[in-house]
Scaffold this motif. Structure first.
Motif, PDB file in Angstrom:
ATOM      1  N   ARG A  58       0.833  -1.205   0.000  1.00  0.00           N
ATOM      2  CA  ARG A  58       0.000   0.000   0.000  1.00  0.00           C
ATOM      3  C   ARG A  58       0.866   1.253   0.000  1.00  0.00           C
ATOM      4  N   ALA A  59       1.960   1.235   0.789  1.00  0.00           N
ATOM      5  CA  ALA A  59       2.858   2.390   0.807  1.00  0.00           C
ATOM      6  C   ALA A  59       3.532   2.580  -0.543  1.00  0.00           C
ATOM      7  N   LEU A  60       3.882   1.480  -1.210  1.00  0.00           N
ATOM      8  CA  LEU A  60       4.493   1.585  -2.533  1.00  0.00           C
ATOM      9  C   LEU A  60       3.518   2.153  -3.551  1.00  0.00           C
ATOM     10  N   ALA A  61       2.264   1.703  -3.491  1.00  0.00           N
ATOM     11  CA  ALA A  61       1.259   2.220  -4.415  1.00  0.00           C
ATOM     12  C   ALA A  61       1.014   3.708  -4.189  1.00  0.00           C
ATOM     13  N   ASP A  62       0.958   4.124  -2.919  1.00  0.00           N
ATOM     14  CA  ASP A  62       0.758   5.544  -2.629  1.00  0.00           C
ATOM     15  C   ASP A  62       1.943   6.378  -3.105  1.00  0.00           C
ATOM     16  N   ALA A  63       3.161   5.850  -2.921  1.00  0.00           N
ATOM     17  CA  ALA A  63       4.338   6.598  -3.363  1.00  0.00           C
ATOM     18  C   ALA A  63       4.377   6.721  -4.877  1.00  0.00           C
ATOM     19  N   LEU A  64       4.018   5.657  -5.588  1.00  0.00           N
ATOM     20  CA  LEU A  64       3.972   5.727  -7.054  1.00  0.00           C
ATOM     21  C   LEU A  64       2.901   6.690  -7.532  1.00  0.00           C
ATOM     22  N   ALA A  65       1.752   6.703  -6.851  1.00  0.00           N
ATOM     23  CA  ALA A  65       0.688   7.633  -7.236  1.00  0.00           C
ATOM     24  C   ALA A  65       1.118   9.074  -7.009  1.00  0.00           C
ATOM     25  N   ALA A  66       1.800   9.324  -5.883  1.00  0.00           N
ATOM     26  CA  ALA A  66       2.266  10.687  -5.617  1.00  0.00           C
ATOM     27  C   ALA A  66       3.327  11.118  -6.611  1.00  0.00           C
TER      28      ALA A  66
END
Length: 218
Positions: A58-66
């Motif tokens: 989830r943290a990786l997905a949020d970082a990629l989205a940002a």
């Protein structure tokens, strides 16, 4: 050669080392890759920290989205999931989560921790040192022995140049083959990997050909 182990004892020892390393680290055994990572330990340590930072999916997905929003100038509040066409049922978030876990379970593990590969190289050095000292054959020398002097050269300068060129060629071949004799011959062949079988055949075939040329022709 009477002071060395018999061939079957050496084979059993190498098999135990390879199996124990695979069981302990869940990775392939290889010396050249460990040496390369230890030489570039700053880069490898930085990559390890990045992997530790994004172990959470989830943290990786949020970082990629940002990062995507920052690069393309889109709004951070924009939905990260593409719109669903009209008339298509949208899966719930809880239904999509098992797919992520299934993908991560089949992903091959990354390289072994840097400290593990450094310990492997140190153990190889001290293991050879302890074996030489306890057998009474340890002594420092600046040449390659009488066999090298008789077959190749006895000139120290020529010997140094030839060893340097040979080392460069070994490193290039290791990079080209994607591994050294320990990685392909011990671990890859044990797992019946086609690439390792071909690479090991080339290793040994070249060694036999060069040995024949040195002893019978030159």
């Amino acid at each position: 050669m009477s002071g060395y182990w018999p061939w079957w004892a050496g084979a059993a020892g190498l098999a135990l080392i390879t199996i124990n390393y695979a069981l302990a680290t869940d990775r392939s055994f290889g010396v050249s890759s460990a040496w390369d990572r230890v030489l570039h330990w700053r880069r490898e340590r930085r990559l390890e920290r990045m992997d530790e930072e994004f172990t959470d999916e989830r943290a990786l997905a949020d970082a990629l989205a940002a990062a995507t929003a920052e690069h393309f100038g889109t709004s951070p509040a924009a939905p990260t999931v593409p719109p669903v066409p009209y008339g298509t049922s949208q899966l719930l978030e809880t239904d999509a989560e098992p797919t992520v876990s299934e993908d991560t379970s089949v992903t091959s593990p990354g390289p072994a921790p840097l400290v593990t590969q450094a310990a492997l190289l140190v153990s190889i050095f001290f293991g050879g040192l302890i074996a030489a000292v306890t057998s009474g054959r340890f002594h420092l020398r600046l040449d390659m022995g009488p066999g090298f002097r008789n077959v190749v050269t006895a000139n120290p300068a020529t010997m140094t140049v030839l060893l340097f060129i040979g080392g460069v060629l070994v490193g290039f071949g290791t990079r080209l083959a994607g591994g050294c004799s320990s990685g392909h011959g011990l671990n890859g062949c044990g797992r019946l990997r086609p690439v390792s079988l071909v690479a090991t055949a080339v290793f040994f075939g070249t060694a036999v050909a060069v040995s024949f040329l040195l002893w019978k022709v030159i």
